[in-house]
Design a protein around this motif. Structure first.
Motif, PDB file in Angstrom:
ATOM      1  N   LEU A 125       0.829  -1.206   0.000  1.00 44.18           N
ATOM      2  CA  LEU A 125       0.000   0.000   0.000  1.00 44.18           C
ATOM      3  C   LEU A 125       0.862   1.255   0.000  1.00 44.18           C
ATOM      4  O   LEU A 125       0.592   2.220  -0.728  1.00 44.18           O
ATOM      5  N   LEU A 126       1.901   1.258   0.829  1.00 44.98           N
ATOM      6  CA  LEU A 126       2.815   2.399   0.857  1.00 44.98           C
ATOM      7  C   LEU A 126       3.475   2.598  -0.508  1.00 44.98           C
ATOM      8  O   LEU A 126       3.578   3.728  -1.000  1.00 44.98           O
ATOM      9  N   ALA A 127       3.902   1.503  -1.116  1.00 50.50           N
ATOM     10  CA  ALA A 127       4.558   1.592  -2.425  1.00 50.50           C
ATOM     11  C   ALA A 127       3.585   2.100  -3.484  1.00 50.50           C
ATOM     12  O   ALA A 127       3.958   2.900  -4.360  1.00 50.50           O
ATOM     13  N   GLU A 128       2.327   1.648  -3.400  1.00 52.21           N
ATOM     14  CA  GLU A 128       1.302   2.063  -4.358  1.00 52.21           C
ATOM     15  C   GLU A 128       1.108   3.582  -4.337  1.00 52.21           C
ATOM     16  O   GLU A 128       0.857   4.207  -5.371  1.00 52.21           O
ATOM     17  N   CYS A 129       1.208   4.165  -3.154  1.00 50.64           N
ATOM     18  CA  CYS A 129       1.019   5.613  -3.005  1.00 50.64           C
ATOM     19  C   CYS A 129       2.332   6.388  -3.034  1.00 50.64           C
ATOM     20  O   CYS A 129       2.338   7.607  -2.802  1.00 50.64           O
ATOM     21  N   ASP A 130       3.427   5.671  -3.287  1.00 46.52           N
ATOM     22  CA  ASP A 130       4.759   6.280  -3.317  1.00 46.52           C
ATOM     23  C   ASP A 130       5.061   6.989  -2.000  1.00 46.52           C
ATOM     24  O   ASP A 130       5.567   8.105  -1.968  1.00 46.52           O
ATOM     25  N   ARG A 131       4.737   6.336  -0.889  1.00 49.52           N
ATOM     26  CA  ARG A 131       4.991   6.863   0.452  1.00 49.52           C
ATOM     27  C   ARG A 131       5.923   5.904   1.186  1.00 49.52           C
ATOM     28  O   ARG A 131       6.146   4.770   0.753  1.00 49.52           O
ATOM     29  N   THR A 132       6.447   6.344   2.324  1.00 51.34           N
ATOM     30  CA  THR A 132       7.397   5.529   3.067  1.00 51.34           C
ATOM     31  C   THR A 132       6.941   5.336   4.506  1.00 51.34           C
ATOM     32  O   THR A 132       6.106   6.099   5.027  1.00 51.34           O
ATOM     33  N   ALA A 133       7.521   4.347   5.171  1.00 51.78           N
ATOM     34  CA  ALA A 133       7.174   4.051   6.559  1.00 51.78           C
ATOM     35  C   ALA A 133       7.527   5.199   7.494  1.00 51.78           C
ATOM     36  O   ALA A 133       6.949   5.324   8.578  1.00 51.78           O
ATOM     37  N   SER A 134       8.450   6.075   7.093  1.00 47.41           N
ATOM     38  CA  SER A 134       8.835   7.207   7.941  1.00 47.41           C
ATOM     39  C   SER A 134       7.696   8.199   8.122  1.00 47.41           C
ATOM     40  O   SER A 134       7.716   9.022   9.040  1.00 47.41           O
ATOM     41  N   GLU A 135       6.689   8.129   7.262  1.00 50.66           N
ATOM     42  CA  GLU A 135       5.546   9.042   7.345  1.00 50.66           C
ATOM     43  C   GLU A 135       4.428   8.507   8.242  1.00 50.66           C
ATOM     44  O   GLU A 135       3.441   9.200   8.481  1.00 50.66           O
ATOM     45  N   LEU A 136       4.590   7.286   8.726  1.00 51.46           N
ATOM     46  CA  LEU A 136       3.544   6.668   9.539  1.00 51.46           C
ATOM     47  C   LEU A 136       3.563   7.196  10.980  1.00 51.46           C
ATOM     48  O   LEU A 136       4.624   7.462  11.535  1.00 51.46           O
ATOM     49  N   CYS A 137       2.365   7.302  11.567  1.00 46.91           N
ATOM     50  CA  CYS A 137       2.289   7.636  12.993  1.00 46.91           C
ATOM     51  C   CYS A 137       1.707   6.482  13.806  1.00 46.91           C
ATOM     52  O   CYS A 137       1.750   6.516  15.040  1.00 46.91           O
ATOM     53  N   GLY A 138       1.187   5.459  13.130  1.00 43.37           N
ATOM     54  CA  GLY A 138       0.655   4.324  13.869  1.00 43.37           C
ATOM     55  C   GLY A 138      -0.113   3.361  12.991  1.00 43.37           C
ATOM     56  O   GLY A 138      -0.375   3.633  11.810  1.00 43.37           O
ATOM     57  N   VAL A 139      -0.469   2.226  13.589  1.00 44.52           N
ATOM     58  CA  VAL A 139      -1.224   1.170  12.908  1.00 44.52           C
ATOM     59  C   VAL A 139      -2.407   0.791  13.781  1.00 44.52           C
ATOM     60  O   VAL A 139      -2.265   0.624  14.997  1.00 44.52           O
ATOM     61  N   GLY A 140      -3.576   0.664  13.171  1.00 49.62           N
ATOM     62  CA  GLY A 140      -4.773   0.226  13.886  1.00 49.62           C
ATOM     63  C   GLY A 140      -5.257  -1.106  13.352  1.00 49.62           C
ATOM     64  O   GLY A 140      -5.329  -1.300  12.136  1.00 49.62           O
ATOM     65  N   ILE A 141      -5.590  -2.025  14.266  1.00 51.09           N
ATOM     66  CA  ILE A 141      -6.006  -3.380  13.879  1.00 51.09           C
ATOM     67  C   ILE A 141      -7.325  -3.730  14.558  1.00 51.09           C
ATOM     68  O   ILE A 141      -7.512  -3.488  15.753  1.00 51.09           O
ATOM     69  N   GLY A 142      -8.236  -4.312  13.803  1.00 56.33           N
ATOM     70  CA  GLY A 142      -9.464  -4.865  14.365  1.00 56.33           C
ATOM     71  C   GLY A 142      -9.459  -6.369  14.230  1.00 56.33           C
ATOM     72  O   GLY A 142      -9.092  -6.912  13.173  1.00 56.33           O
ATOM     73  N   LEU A 143      -9.818  -7.086  15.294  1.00 57.42           N
ATOM     74  CA  LEU A 143      -9.841  -8.555  15.300  1.00 57.42           C
ATOM     75  C   LEU A 143     -11.244  -9.068  15.628  1.00 57.42           C
ATOM     76  O   LEU A 143     -11.960  -8.452  16.426  1.00 57.42           O
TER      77      LEU A 143
END
Length: 389
Positions: A125-143
């Motif tokens: 997904l990051l590659a698709e948008c030409d973005r990098t992990a350095s721009e992330l502030c967090g990850v949300g998961i639903g189980l």
């Protein structure tokens, strides 16, 4: 608000309403001195949390610069992991979906299999948008099971073999390099619907009717999780119609055992229909198969029996019905309405709104992103972040 409590985070919270404000306006709202407002705006500008808004505003003298929240300042990765289907998304800080992907995958394949796929898919997904992990502030998961939100660990999930007590936040956090928040899938769907379509609603119940049944509770515009995160597990409330029907949780007589998508698919298969899960049930209803329509309408009545008690107890403004079975349209809602309006107190239903989901399959990923956004942009959390920069 006491002026000593108005840090950079509180200033950002004011600007998040979408309205641009000048230094003078922020001084009037907060009671802070111009130098203090300027100092906190400079810190927010440096972190890219805010941005100058268009043209400067003139009142006859030197034009004043207005500032607005910068929703593009950071990115969030979100995942809605279901019993048989997973959807992921990349969003900005306004929970706008920038890219998404979905796949059929069974949760019973275990945490390492599912989460390994998740890490790779997030990277795509990051590659698709030409973005990098350095721009992330967090990850949300639903189980799709009970989750202790404070630790992010599933607790005795009935349909998730191998997941009990698994350190989802630690496993993903060490590989993605950002904070990870985990909740059950119904709670994140409730957050998504409330954020997007019902932001002004004080009290909302989001009822997910998919493979299983659960309820997300929003009270005073905040998600209510309960003491250990188990609030809203209505699928395992005992109902008379279930009698001694065995539920996969190990008990008998649970609502889910007769009204969940898995239970309906089993009964349809026994009646000669080709059904293995909730989505097959939806297709059969759409095709007008009489047994499918009959079972779904009755499932609505059974769910309505539980919701009638909740309406009397909680008195919500709005009930939203989501999950895969929500796609059957009015058949399920009609059964729910029939019982809720006949069994609830008139005062509790006087202004009650009951409707189907608005976001469709995106509710979970939007809600997972909102969970992260609200945590990251909490004034106290943001003050710490700004101080550390």
């Amino acid at each position: 608000m006491p002026t000593e409590a108005v840090g950079a985070g509180a200033l950002l919270a004011i600007l998040r309403d979408g309205r641009a404000r000048t230094r003078t306006e922020l001084m009037q709202v907060t009671g802070l001195a111009r130098s203090t407002v300027s100092q906190r705006l400079d810190a927010l500008l440096e972190g890219r949390w805010i941005t100058p808004a268009g043209e400067a505003i003139s009142s006859g003298g030197r034009p004043a610069v207005a500032f607005t929240f910068n929703g593009a300042a950071r990115l969030v990765l979100a995942a809605d992991i279901g019993a048989t289907h997973t959807r992921i998304a990349l969003t900005d800080l306004n929970a706008h979906v920038l890219a998404e992907q979905s796949t059929n995958m069974r949760i019973e394949e275990g945490p390492e299999h599912v989460l390994t796929w998740l890490v790779k898919a997030f990277g795509s997904l990051l590659a698709e948008c030409d973005r990098t992990a350095s721009e992330l502030c967090g990850v949300g998961i639903g189980l799709p099971g009970p989750v202790e939100h404070s630790t992010g660990r599933p607790v005795n999930p009935p349909i998730m073999p191998g997941w009990d007590g698994f350190d989802v936040t630690g496993w993903l956090g060490s590989r993605l390099g950002v904070p990870v928040l985990v909740d059950n899938d119904v709670n994140i769907m409730a957050l998504g619907e409330h954020w997007t379509t019902s932001h002004g609603v004080e009290h909302l119940l989001f009822v997910k009717v998919g493979t299983g049944i659960g309820c997300g509770i929003v009270t005073e515009r905040r998600l209510h999780r309960g003491a250990q995160g188990a609030a809203g597990d209505i699928g395992h409330i005992r109902v008379a119609a279930a009698a001694d029907q065995l539920c996969r949780c190990g008990n008998t007589g649970c609502l889910e055992a007769i009204a969940g998508g898995a239970a309906l698919a089993t009964r349809l298969a026994a009646g000669g229909e080709n059904a293995t899960d909730a989505r097959d049930v939806v297709q059969l209803v759409r095709a007008g198969r009489p047994l499918a329509v009959q079972l779904v309408r009755q499932a609505g009545r059974d769910i309505g029996e539980v919701l009638a008690s909740l309406v009397n107890f909680f008195n919500p403004d709005t009930i939203v019905v989501g999950g895969d079975l929500a796609d059957v349209g009015e058949h399920l809602l009609a059964g729910i309405r029939e019982v809720v309006y006949s069994r609830s107190l008139p005062l509790a239903t006087q202004h009650l709104t009951m409707r189907g989901r608005t976001l469709g399959d995106q509710a979970g990923v939007v809600g997972a992103a909102v969970m992260v956004i609200e945590d990251v942009l909490d004034p106290v959390t943001l003050d710490r972040s700004v101080a550390a920069d």
